[in-house]
Scaffold this active site. Sequence first.
Site, PDB file in Angstrom:
ATOM      1  N   SER A   1       0.824  -1.211   0.000  1.00 54.46           N
ATOM      2  CA  SER A   1       0.000   0.000   0.000  1.00 54.46           C
ATOM      3  C   SER A   1       0.857   1.259   0.000  1.00 54.46           C
ATOM      4  CB  SER A   1      -0.904   0.009   1.228  1.00 54.46           C
ATOM      5  OG  SER A   1      -0.100   0.085   2.405  1.00 54.46           O
ATOM      6  N   GLY A   2       2.170   1.086   0.108  1.00 54.72           N
ATOM      7  CA  GLY A   2       3.055   2.242   0.217  1.00 54.72           C
ATOM      8  C   GLY A   2       3.570   2.713  -1.132  1.00 54.72           C
TER       9      GLY A   2
ATOM     10  N   CYS B   1      17.672   5.294  -2.172  1.00 52.62           N
ATOM     11  CA  CYS B   1      17.541   5.915  -3.499  1.00 52.62           C
ATOM     12  C   CYS B   1      18.649   6.928  -3.730  1.00 52.62           C
ATOM     13  CB  CYS B   1      16.175   6.546  -3.683  1.00 52.62           C
ATOM     14  SG  CYS B   1      15.640   7.558  -2.330  1.00 52.62           S
TER      15      CYS B   1
ATOM     16  N   ASN C   1      13.626   7.966  -8.354  1.00 57.91           N
ATOM     17  CA  ASN C   1      13.855   7.320  -7.056  1.00 57.91           C
ATOM     18  C   ASN C   1      12.980   6.089  -6.834  1.00 57.91           C
ATOM     19  OD1 ASN C   1      11.756   9.420  -6.866  1.00 57.91           O
ATOM     20  ND2 ASN C   1      11.496   8.624  -4.791  1.00 57.91           N
TER      21      ASN C   1
HETATM   22  N1  LIG Z   1      10.142   6.036  -1.348  1.00 56.95           N
HETATM   23  C1  LIG Z   1      11.345   5.809  -1.857  1.00 56.95           C
HETATM   24  O1  LIG Z   1      11.786   6.546  -2.757  1.00 56.95           O
HETATM   25  C2  LIG Z   1      12.199   4.665  -1.388  1.00 56.95           C
HETATM   26  C3  LIG Z   1      13.393   4.441  -2.072  1.00 56.95           C
HETATM   27  C4  LIG Z   1      14.222   3.396  -1.654  1.00 56.95           C
HETATM   28  C5  LIG Z   1      13.864   2.617  -0.575  1.00 56.95           C
HETATM   29  N2  LIG Z   1      12.707   2.863   0.078  1.00 56.95           N
HETATM   30  C6  LIG Z   1      12.411   2.021   1.231  1.00 56.95           C
HETATM   31  O2  LIG Z   1      11.197   1.325   1.009  1.00 56.95           O
HETATM   32  C7  LIG Z   1      10.534   1.160   2.246  1.00 56.95           C
HETATM   33  C8  LIG Z   1       9.120   1.688   2.080  1.00 56.95           C
HETATM   34  O3  LIG Z   1       9.208   3.056   1.789  1.00 56.95           O
HETATM   35  P1  LIG Z   1       7.951   3.844   1.225  1.00 56.95           P
HETATM   36  O4  LIG Z   1       8.473   5.154   0.798  1.00 56.95           O
HETATM   37  O5  LIG Z   1       7.208   3.014   0.259  1.00 56.95           O
HETATM   38  O6  LIG Z   1       7.101   4.032   2.548  1.00 56.95           O
HETATM   39  P2  LIG Z   1       5.522   4.086   2.736  1.00 56.95           P
HETATM   40  O7  LIG Z   1       4.892   4.668   1.541  1.00 56.95           O
HETATM   41  O8  LIG Z   1       5.294   4.718   4.040  1.00 56.95           O
HETATM   42  O9  LIG Z   1       5.070   2.557   2.813  1.00 56.95           O
HETATM   43  C9  LIG Z   1       5.387   1.751   3.893  1.00 56.95           C
HETATM   44  C10 LIG Z   1       4.553   0.485   3.815  1.00 56.95           C
HETATM   45  O10 LIG Z   1       4.908  -0.391   4.871  1.00 56.95           O
HETATM   46  C11 LIG Z   1       3.755  -0.913   5.513  1.00 56.95           C
HETATM   47  N3  LIG Z   1       4.087  -1.080   6.916  1.00 56.95           N
HETATM   48  C12 LIG Z   1       4.166  -0.129   7.881  1.00 56.95           C
HETATM   49  N4  LIG Z   1       4.557  -0.676   9.052  1.00 56.95           N
HETATM   50  C13 LIG Z   1       4.719  -2.006   8.824  1.00 56.95           C
HETATM   51  C14 LIG Z   1       5.128  -3.104   9.646  1.00 56.95           C
HETATM   52  N5  LIG Z   1       5.438  -2.940  10.939  1.00 56.95           N
HETATM   53  N6  LIG Z   1       5.196  -4.327   9.080  1.00 56.95           N
HETATM   54  C15 LIG Z   1       4.877  -4.501   7.783  1.00 56.95           C
HETATM   55  N7  LIG Z   1       4.497  -3.496   6.968  1.00 56.95           N
HETATM   56  C16 LIG Z   1       4.420  -2.265   7.481  1.00 56.95           C
HETATM   57  C17 LIG Z   1       2.660   0.101   5.255  1.00 56.95           C
HETATM   58  O11 LIG Z   1       1.354  -0.469   5.040  1.00 56.95           O
HETATM   59  P3  LIG Z   1       0.346  -0.999   6.116  1.00 56.95           P
HETATM   60  O12 LIG Z   1       0.540  -0.062   7.276  1.00 56.95           O
HETATM   61  O13 LIG Z   1      -0.998  -0.945   5.571  1.00 56.95           O
HETATM   62  O14 LIG Z   1       0.847  -2.384   6.345  1.00 56.95           O
HETATM   63  C18 LIG Z   1       3.083   0.727   3.941  1.00 56.95           C
HETATM   64  O15 LIG Z   1       2.480   0.048   2.880  1.00 56.95           O
HETATM   65  C19 LIG Z   1      11.323   1.933   3.288  1.00 56.95           C
HETATM   66  O16 LIG Z   1      12.109   1.054   4.030  1.00 56.95           O
HETATM   67  C20 LIG Z   1      12.178   2.845   2.458  1.00 56.95           C
HETATM   68  O17 LIG Z   1      13.394   3.148   3.081  1.00 56.95           O
HETATM   69  C21 LIG Z   1      11.865   3.863  -0.324  1.00 56.95           C
END
Ligand SMILES: NC(=O)c1ccc[n+]([C@@H]2O[C@H](COP(=O)([O-])OP(=O)(O)OC[C@H]3O[C@@H](n4cnc5c(N)ncnc54)[C@H](OP(=O)(O)O)[C@@H]3O)[C@@H](O)[C@H]2O)c1
Lengths: 347, 347, 347, 347, 57, 57
Positions: free
Chosen positions: C11-12, C151, C314
């Site tokens: 969902s993220g 990223c 990213n």
């Molecule tokens: N955004 C970027 O550009 C980017 C780039 C590289 C890496 N990342 C990495 O990717 C990961 C996600 O980032 P994002 O930007 O997509 O964040 P996000 O939009 O906040 O999404 C986080 C997701 O994790 C789930 N979540 C939250 N707490 C959880 C838990 N305790 N156990 C399992 N699932 C959980 C949430 O959904 P529910 O609460 O519904 O489960 C949500 O779907 C991070 O570790 C980030 O460092 C992100």
Amino acid sequence: MTFKAAIWGASGMAGGEVLRILARHPDIKVECAVSKNKNRQFIWQTHPHLRDEFGTLTFCDHDEAFLKEVDIAFLAVPHGTAVSVIEKYLEKGTKVVDLSADVRLYSAKDYEKWYGSPHPNPDLLISAVYGLPELHGKEIKESNLVSGVGCNAACCILGLFPLAREGLIEEIRIEVRVGSSEAGATPTLGSHHPYRSRTLRVYEPFRHRHLAEILQELSLEEDAVTMTMTAVEIVRGAQMLAHIRLSEKVREGEIWRLYKNAYRDKPFLQLCPAKPAHLRLPEPKMVTGSNQAMTGFTLHEDGRRMLVVTAIDNLMKGAAGTAVQASNLMLGLNETEGLTMMPVYPV
Amino acid sequence: MTFKAAIWGASGMAGGEVLRILARHPDIKVECAVSKNKNRQFIWQTHPHLRDEFGTLTFCDHDEAFLKEVDIAFLAVPHGTAVSVIEKYLEKGTKVVDLSADVRLYSAKDYEKWYGSPHPNPDLLISAVYGLPELHGKEIKESNLVSGVGCNAACCILGLFPLAREGLIEEIRIEVRVGSSEAGATPTLGSHHPYRSRTLRVYEPFRHRHLAEILQELSLEEDAVTMTMTAVEIVRGAQMLAHIRLSEKVREGEIWRLYKNAYRDKPFLQLCPAKPAHLRLPEPKMVTGSNQAMTGFTLHEDGRRMLVVTAIDNLMKGAAGTAVQASNLMLGLNETEGLTMMPVYPV
Amino acid sequence: MTFKAAIWGASGMAGGEVLRILARHPDIKVECAVSKNKNRQFIWQTHPHLRDEFGTLTFCDHDEAFLKEVDIAFLAVPHGTAVSVIEKYLEKGTKVVDLSADVRLYSAKDYEKWYGSPHPNPDLLISAVYGLPELHGKEIKESNLVSGVGCNAACCILGLFPLAREGLIEEIRIEVRVGSSEAGATPTLGSHHPYRSRTLRVYEPFRHRHLAEILQELSLEEDAVTMTMTAVEIVRGAQMLAHIRLSEKVREGEIWRLYKNAYRDKPFLQLCPAKPAHLRLPEPKMVTGSNQAMTGFTLHEDGRRMLVVTAIDNLMKGAAGTAVQASNLMLGLNETEGLTMMPVYPV
Amino acid sequence: MTFKAAIWGASGMAGGEVLRILARHPDIKVECAVSKNKNRQFIWQTHPHLRDEFGTLTFCDHDEAFLKEVDIAFLAVPHGTAVSVIEKYLEKGTKVVDLSADVRLYSAKDYEKWYGSPHPNPDLLISAVYGLPELHGKEIKESNLVSGVGCNAACCILGLFPLAREGLIEEIRIEVRVGSSEAGATPTLGSHHPYRSRTLRVYEPFRHRHLAEILQELSLEEDAVTMTMTAVEIVRGAQMLAHIRLSEKVREGEIWRLYKNAYRDKPFLQLCPAKPAHLRLPEPKMVTGSNQAMTGFTLHEDGRRMLVVTAIDNLMKGAAGTAVQASNLMLGLNETEGLTMMPVYPV
Amino acid sequence: MSKFVNCVVCEGKVEVSDELLEGEIITCPDCGSELEVISLDPLTVAEAPEVQEDWGE
Amino acid sequence: MSKFVNCVVCEGKVEVSDELLEGEIITCPDCGSELEVISLDPLTVAEAPEVQEDWGE
Ligand SMILES: NC(=O)c1ccc[n+]([C@@H]2O[C@H](COP(=O)([O-])OP(=O)(O)OC[C@H]3O[C@@H](n4cnc5c(N)ncnc54)[C@H](OP(=O)(O)O)[C@@H]3O)[C@@H](O)[C@H]2O)c1
Ligand SMILES: NC(=O)c1ccc[n+]([C@@H]2O[C@H](COP(=O)([O-])OP(=O)(O)OC[C@H]3O[C@@H](n4cnc5c(N)ncnc54)[C@H](OP(=O)(O)O)[C@@H]3O)[C@@H](O)[C@H]2O)c1
Ligand SMILES: NC(=O)c1ccc[n+]([C@@H]2O[C@H](COP(=O)([O-])OP(=O)(O)OC[C@H]3O[C@@H](n4cnc5c(N)ncnc54)[C@H](OP(=O)(O)O)[C@@H]3O)[C@@H](O)[C@H]2O)c1
Ligand SMILES: NC(=O)c1ccc[n+]([C@@H]2O[C@H](COP(=O)([O-])OP(=O)(O)OC[C@H]3O[C@@H](n4cnc5c(N)ncnc54)[C@H](OP(=O)(O)O)[C@@H]3O)[C@@H](O)[C@H]2O)c1
Ligand SMILES: [Zn+2]
Ligand SMILES: [Zn+2]
């Protein structure tokens, strides 16, 4: 003479804009800026553009606010929370401009219909004046309680009253495009940048609460009007496109005369030229940061269809600007005091 | 007393901003607005935000301009075209503020190096004062010919002079981010919206002409400095990030003292707080539409690396605002006259 | 053969991008999309662009997820929450790509230093491979646990490894500019549109957690590096500007050769031309929506100073794209499978 | 089998998008990219996102283009300039998709009315098929000359044909919002970033040339329709809001059935849900970079007023995407070949 | 074997599980409307009041 | 048979046609530099002065 003002909701979007205006107002001084959540913090910690204004003034909480003697109170608080504050100030004899929707409608029945619950103090609705100085300048001067305006409502009313008071509007479809500051200072999914950015989110297909004010002020029948809202990629600004079916065929010259007469001596109302074509219909960009409302129109060659476009800065003419304008009148000052800032263009 | 002004390049971006400011200036009145291409057109036909200002004033051409008696002339014309206009005005005894780059450098050799051709009238370079009142207020008061400032240069100089005059800058890498209004009112491929929109175009990797002014005003050696430009998604604004290697280890408190002393009594210079962290380093957003320059900094824990960030509105502090500020001094007025408008935030 | 995948954090922001890619992947099928908060809702209720993908598939919760047999699990969850999920999948023999920061660093000491608490399972750090196929393709092919990449880190590493592995970097100052999608799908004050819009918020003056990955992968000393972050007005995209002092004087031709050799046979790495000048240094705009990393450079005439600029999307090369690229290798597929989409330009 | 294509106007906005699509098309290969002004330059010198596509292919001029044997020619040239090119290709037996407006209308009288001069070769109008595969798939398959679509027209027609062919539209007011790429690759004052940025410029109050196509394809009477254009702050995208008065009262379920039936087996047409409310009405953001057209609607409680909203990417479904879709049919390929790229969301 | 019920908003066919309970909320995959099961025999649904995410307008 | 010349900027191999003339400008496909043929035997090129499109900065 300098008047003292209290600003409630001073940590919010509209309250912040009242602060921004009063920072340069020659006759009104900010005596207290009210915020429960930011209590005791300096104002600039919330509003970075006010860094060198107001010295070391900090936000104060509700109780402290009522202890300060002020001449006028601006309430820029969520709707539903203003009434009790209004009551206390009126009791103390303090004038109030309430930017919320709590006293904008004259009829308690309308209030209940559009806001979903009975009004807690319908008497206020009767005593309050709808705070659009362009329409109610005289009453505002003599009132202790003046409402603010819905920003979309103000945009529509100012663009349409010259036609409406002639009974020329038979049917009308209103499009309003709004910037993100309209929804206040609190983050939501809808205001989250990745989703809000470059959006064209149509979120009210046929009506919007501000329609209540429009109907009231323009004496229109609800069934003759629809109003569609779109969130667009701007921060400040509201723009109305009104597609009108006129009740009779008119010449363009007559429309010009109507608008010129109606806008004469209204320092913040501007009329766009007919030419050049790309400046005929205004956009919020042209009035950003100012208290101006700019209106343009064009008449279909059939003489019955007409498009009116009006643009304002929602935080200024649509909220804080109009509120200060009303307060000027209530305090016996010149209507334009502190409100003559130029638009910032291009921005 | 009211002074009369001529604005050359009045149809352009910087000239339009001079008009915007003077529309509300208490002591300077626009006597003529010069444009060859828009000659005889109303000012609002070019500048929609000036619709209700200047009545029926029209642009005039060059010859007509010289016939008008004015106290001061603002030249917001392309670089290379100002010198001959300056000469005529000085002959008539009219004071001149030249926003172009024609008289910003003191050394004819530098001019040739950075602008690629010999200066047509090196004497002007000697008599002209670099028009940054924060550094040269006194000379400006007594001068008849004052240059404007490069917008990027102004941003950098204002953010760095407290350090530079203490000899603290050993090496410096400057990043400047600029909005689209910096390139003026004429469309080019680079300003075409589909390409300019959301751009992060790095267009000068190591130097930019404005570096000449920076070196001159801060007495830095060219070899110790690089300057990288990036065009970003804003219309107004310039932001400097200066990554500095200090010539000696310093305590944060010393830096604070330096900046506070340097900025004291400079009405348009603001210092950002150290906390909260997200307000420590300024962005153009915080000063849009105002004549303010906002500076923040942070010191690396090694006491030798430092980041200074300064933000201005390029059309105001970076061009028209500073020009009017200089003209105020030249005319014996208060430096801040007509320039106290608040930033429009958020926008 | 078709492989089955589970996506955690579906969902993220990053998880949504994995879904977007897999919707067209020829060999990997989404078997389960995990979200506690959106459990039982259709995927398109959260991701409107996936309206016609995945039929009536709904999000499932954690327990249900572990019941599904899958070949590979993508974890796009907040850092700190991945380890326990990784452990369960590895036990079951399921391959894992963990996009969070939980297994990016090889050293438990480094992890504690940069993330502020001891790592819960340091053995994972040893067995995991840093998931940048351009550097670790061979190890990734043989691993069951691969990290995603930061990223900003990916952007920097891909732009700098050709220089770093030759030992050419003596000192380096890195500027990274990032879009709003980098911070995920949850609204905050910083992502609130009125404040985030057109921002140039400098939020990390000297370092950023991703620096840990950069130091590790490029074998650089922390003291030789600073890294400054700026949030800019884009949704997708990260751009690195690396101001380098080279350890020796080099000719431009040598640099070209280094980069051409390093990028040869790397399907997603592109080198910008030296001319025309406005295309020499890349911007995220040029790679939006694609898995490409584009790098350009320019050498100072002193042969020692150099600017390298790299741009990525990213969510693609900086997150989901690289993760799918790694999973392709882990599953024995062609590296580029499902990842050849073109950038959307201009956008 | 691989077909060979010529692209005219390949240096332009729509032509560049044809190139972008064909770079990944499995069955159509770019044989020549035509541009007089960029003749002999590499394609990536104009289109930076195509850096690694097409090897060392350079633009060629008109004469050279006609020497190349191709199976199909895409003409993305200014209207008025396509006819002579069409004639030459048809003579040679080459199939043509003409993205310009030259052969979109069936009636020479209509052409003259809307484009202001008589059509140079009315026979072409008779033989050409209007190139919207969703409406004319069968004729397109058998034709050698297919028009492209007006981007605004395509958006409106796709959103409205299910209602129109049932005769349900009594009166309709259409709002179209468009991005800056719609106006092509040449800078103008209107596309100059400081003015175009964040604009809400209403530039056609009652009609737009594309209305001619809409009336033709939906069999509507001109007098029952108005069409208002607004330029908004996006690069790609067109969005239609159609405020309809239905000719009879209908139930919501009937409308759903109409749309579901009409869109069934149309791979690029998507229907928005009724809930959640914020996804009910589509925006261009949701389809950026893809060939999808997304439609949502809402029925007023009076059963007679209705709002239909459709969103497309103007360069894809509104131009190059639809053109390639048509060419697929003309060449006997599957309609969706090369066009299944996902939207890039959020962007 | 699967059962179907007609959505009261879009009149589409919605597949439902055999273990459906009275009062259960199902979502129509076509139009997204939430449907409350108000009777099992005959299987009848009504539109459930919308609980919206806060999109802030 | 095709001839090659080394680009003086990026040191890449640039394929040139047989009918090359002295004074002709060729563009390096790797780095985009414009190269002027200053002699044919031996084949020698030099960087040509850049004629830029007006990108307005
Ligand atoms: N955004 C970027 O550009 C980017 C780039 C590289 C890496 N990342 C990495 O990717 C990961 C996600 O980032 P994002 O930007 O997509 O964040 P996000 O939009 O906040 O999404 C986080 C997701 O994790 C789930 N979540 C939250 N707490 C959880 C838990 N305790 N156990 C399992 N699932 C959980 C949430 O959904 P529910 O609460 O519904 O489960 C949500 O779907 C991070 O570790 C980030 O460092 C992100
Ligand atoms: N934004 C516009 O364009 C606009 C235009 C016209 C009218 N208005 C009206 O202005 C009012 C404020 O809108 P806004 O956009 O400024 O919203 P906002 O940014 O959310 O600000 C609301 C303010 O009210 C305070 N507040 C919240 N609950 C309160 C309570 N129970 N009692 C007293 N204060 C309370 C909050 O501060 P603390 O929680 O710290 O006290 C905050 O400062 C609304 O009624 C709105 O309709 C806004
Ligand atoms: N934009 C900024 O942020 C900024 C900041 C600092 C300084 N400046 C300086 O201000 C000056 C104007 O810049 P701008 O951005 O406003 O450019 P601009 O928008 O292109 O305006 C230039 C103006 O000069 C006039 N002009 C052109 N050629 C002329 C000539 N030969 N003689 C007299 N007038 C002529 C033009 O009008 P007509 O052709 O109709 O006469 C036009 O009004 C430049 O020197 C620039 O360096 C600009
Ligand atoms: N942009 C859209 O969203 C869109 C949507 C639907 C349809 N269209 C249609 O597609 C066509 C191109 O639009 P565009 O937006 O791509 O415009 P553009 O960016 O201005 O491109 C026009 C192209 O045509 C070439 N050209 C100009 N005059 C020519 C002539 N006399 N003969 C042959 N080629 C000529 C130009 O290149 P050289 O001068 O170098 O040859 C240029 O590559 C127009 O007919 C337009 O109506 C555009
Ligand atoms: Zn349904
Ligand atoms: Zn080369």
